[in-house]
Design an enzyme around this catalytic site. Structure first.
Site, PDB file in Angstrom:
ATOM      1  N   GLU A  26       0.866  -1.176   0.000  1.00 18.53           N
ATOM      2  CA  GLU A  26       0.000   0.000   0.000  1.00 18.53           C
ATOM      3  C   GLU A  26       0.903   1.226   0.000  1.00 18.53           C
ATOM      4  O   GLU A  26       1.561   1.526   0.998  1.00 18.53           O
ATOM      5  CB  GLU A  26      -0.905   0.017   1.233  1.00 18.53           C
ATOM      6  N   CYS A  65      -4.323   6.445   6.396  1.00 14.36           N
ATOM      7  CA  CYS A  65      -4.212   6.056   4.984  1.00 14.36           C
ATOM      8  C   CYS A  65      -5.431   6.464   4.164  1.00 14.36           C
ATOM      9  O   CYS A  65      -5.334   6.610   2.947  1.00 14.36           O
ATOM     10  CB  CYS A  65      -4.003   4.554   4.876  1.00 14.36           C
TER      11      CYS A  65
END
Length: 223
Positions: A26, A65
């Site tokens: 990610e 995030c």
């Protein structure tokens, strides 16, 4: 989990390359919020948009995030959105998290603060400052220079389709950028896609056709 530069270093390590190890990382996530062309100042959807974007920018000092980094607004409503969103952000008090009424604390470390401020400098090459400052801001119950504080910063891209840093650089702090689009789903989708893929984008609209077009257009680029 980490930045795009971290992902690049991981993928280039000797054992990963030598053994063809599969790597799923990610990296930077330029998550978005899109205001539909049907949303007008004073409406419940307008108010919801402002509240959610401001909260998402400042929650955990922007260190998450899924934080909103790109805020898409129809060009004809951009000036209204600048003023209203700035006012909404200003209601978030910053300082000692143990103090009643404080809703945002510092970023995690000195190096994180330096990275956030460097990111703001990079974004300012193609953006203008709408709200905030590249500094600590007004703090509550904080002595001297204690804490790694960065005031919330709202920017606006001068040329949304060509503001490369806005679509590539995730500033992991309370920083987000307004992007004007022409009011069509096609233009909004094109801007979202420039992020190269992200975790989430939220669409605020009471127009089902617009919302459907957006969902189908951006779904392949979100995890």
């Amino acid at each position: 989990t980490g930045s795009a530069s971290t992902a690049a270093r991981i993928r280039a390590t000797e054992q990963i390359v030598k053994n063809s190890v599969r790597v799923n990382v990610e990296a930077d996530s330029l998550n978005g919020a899109v205001m539909g062309p049907d949303v007008n100042p004073g409406s419940s959807t307008w108010d919801l948009f402002l509240a959610e974007v401001a909260r998402d920018m400042t929650q955990k000092a922007g260190q998450k995030c899924t934080a909103i980094r790109r805020i898409l607004v129809p060009a004809e409503k951009l000036e209204d959105a600048k003023v209203a969103l700035g006012e909404e952000i200003s209601r978030t008090h910053i300082g000692n998290p143990e103090t009643r009424g404080v809703r945002m604390g510092p970023v995690a470390s000195q190096s994180q603060l330096e990275d956030v401020q460097a990111g703001i400098t990079e974004l300012l090459e193609s953006c203008e400052m709408v709200y905030g400052e590249q500094g600590r801001g007004e703090l509550r119950d904080i002595d001297g220079e204690a804490g790694y504080f960065q005031a919330p910063v709202l920017l606006c891209a001068k040329d949304p389709h060509n503001a490369q840093a806005v679509h590539e650089r995730e500033v992991f702090g309370p920083v987000s950028t307004l992007l004007a689009y022409d009011g069509t789903s096609a233009d909004a989708i094109a801007l979202i896609r420039k992020g190269g893929g992200g975790l989430v984008t939220s669409v605020y609209s009471d127009d089902r056709e617009f919302a459907t077009d957006m969902m189908l257009g951006i779904a392949p680029f979100h995890g």
